[in-house]
Design a protein around this motif. Structure first.
Motif, short mmCIF file in Angstrom:
data_model
loop_
_atom_site.label_atom_id
_atom_site.label_comp_id
_atom_site.label_asym_id
_atom_site.label_seq_id
_atom_site.Cartn_x
_atom_site.Cartn_y
_atom_site.Cartn_z
N ARG A 155 0.84 -1.20 0.00
CA ARG A 155 0.00 0.00 0.00
C ARG A 155 0.87 1.25 0.00
NH1 ARG A 155 -4.30 1.84 4.66
NH2 ARG A 155 -2.36 2.49 5.68
N LEU A 187 -9.36 1.40 1.62
CA LEU A 187 -7.98 1.25 1.16
C LEU A 187 -7.08 2.38 1.64
CD1 LEU A 187 -8.62 0.11 -2.53
CD2 LEU A 187 -7.97 -1.32 -0.58
N ASP A 202 1.00 2.49 -7.96
CA ASP A 202 -0.10 2.73 -7.04
C ASP A 202 -1.44 2.39 -7.70
OD1 ASP A 202 1.94 3.71 -5.45
OD2 ASP A 202 1.57 5.81 -6.04
N TRP A 205 -1.86 -1.28 -7.65
CA TRP A 205 -2.21 -1.80 -6.31
C TRP A 205 -3.69 -1.57 -5.99
CZ3 TRP A 205 -4.05 0.14 -1.70
CH2 TRP A 205 -3.90 -0.67 -0.58
#
Length: 233
Positions: A155, A187, A202, A205
């Motif tokens: 993350r 998230l 990112d 993800w």
């Protein structure tokens, strides 16, 4: 005969020029200024008549014949008076030798005896200006704190479990609904600035954890978030 033919040709040419000008004026008034056809035709007729009369009068006006215009030459007396001017007598300036004092002034000898030698002293050099104190050196800038490392699950570090202040309305981003906004909050996405910082890794993800994959790039969330963040500022 040739002169008459030339005059007739010039007159016809003048009226043709006037006709062209009237046609152009009427067309412009009709097309550009929104006049009716009759108004444009009337304006063209007026311009045709006025321009035809003026141009034909100018072009067909007879020139003076040879010998009609006479130029009187100047007379010899006028030439002589123009070339010869009366001499101006200028008296010579008196020289220094011709100027002599008529009598001595009272006290002249006493003033002559008081004459002395005068000397001019050099002016003292100006004092040097005081030197300006050197500005204090600025303290070295503090080093920026190292960026927080990413979480073990990959993350991004700038995602947080809680919003900083009031969370932004992520539904303003096209393609984000209430359920998708809730998923983004889980998230760690709460603000437009966070979405604007998304890099490819990112996006990958976050995209793995969404139901509809590929929506971030397809709907250009990053560009929308940048615009919304700037508008909020």
């Amino acid at each position: 005969m040739e002169s008459n033919k030339g005059m007739v040709g010039m007159a016809l040419g003048s009226w043709l020029v006037a006709f062209a000008g009237g046609t152009l004026a009427g067309t412009l008034a009709w097309v550009l200024f929104g006049w009716s056809f009759l108004q444009g035709a009337f304006l063209g007729a007026v311009v045709f008549l006025v321009a035809g009369v003026l141009v034909s009068w100018v072009m067909t006006r007879p020139l003076p014949r040879p010998g009609e215009v006479k130029i009187n030459p100047p007379t010899p007396a006028a030439k002589a008076s123009a070339t010869k001017a009366a001499p101006i007598n200028v008296a010579p300036a008196p020289t220094a030798a011709q100027v002599k004092p008529t009598a001595r002034l009272a006290g002249e000898e006493e003033l002559a005896s008081r004459k002395g030698d005068w000397k001019y002293e050099k002016e003292a050099a100006p004092a040097p200006a005081p030197k300006k104190k050197a500005a204090p050196k600025k303290a070295p800038a503090k080093k920026a704190a190292p960026k927080a490392a990413a979480a073990p699950d990959g993350r991004p570090a700038y995602l947080s479990d809680a919003p900083t202040g009031t969370a932004d309305d992520l539904k303003k981003i096209s393609g984000v609904g209430p359920k998708l906004e809730q998923t983004l909050n889980e998230l760690g996405v709460w603000h437009f600035e966070q979405v604007a910082q998304f890099k490819k890794k990112d996006i990958a993800w976050v995209d793995e954890r969404l139901r509809f994959k590929g929506r971030i790039e397809r709907d250009d969330w990053v560009g929308q978030a940048k615009a919304l963040a700037n508008a909020k500022d």
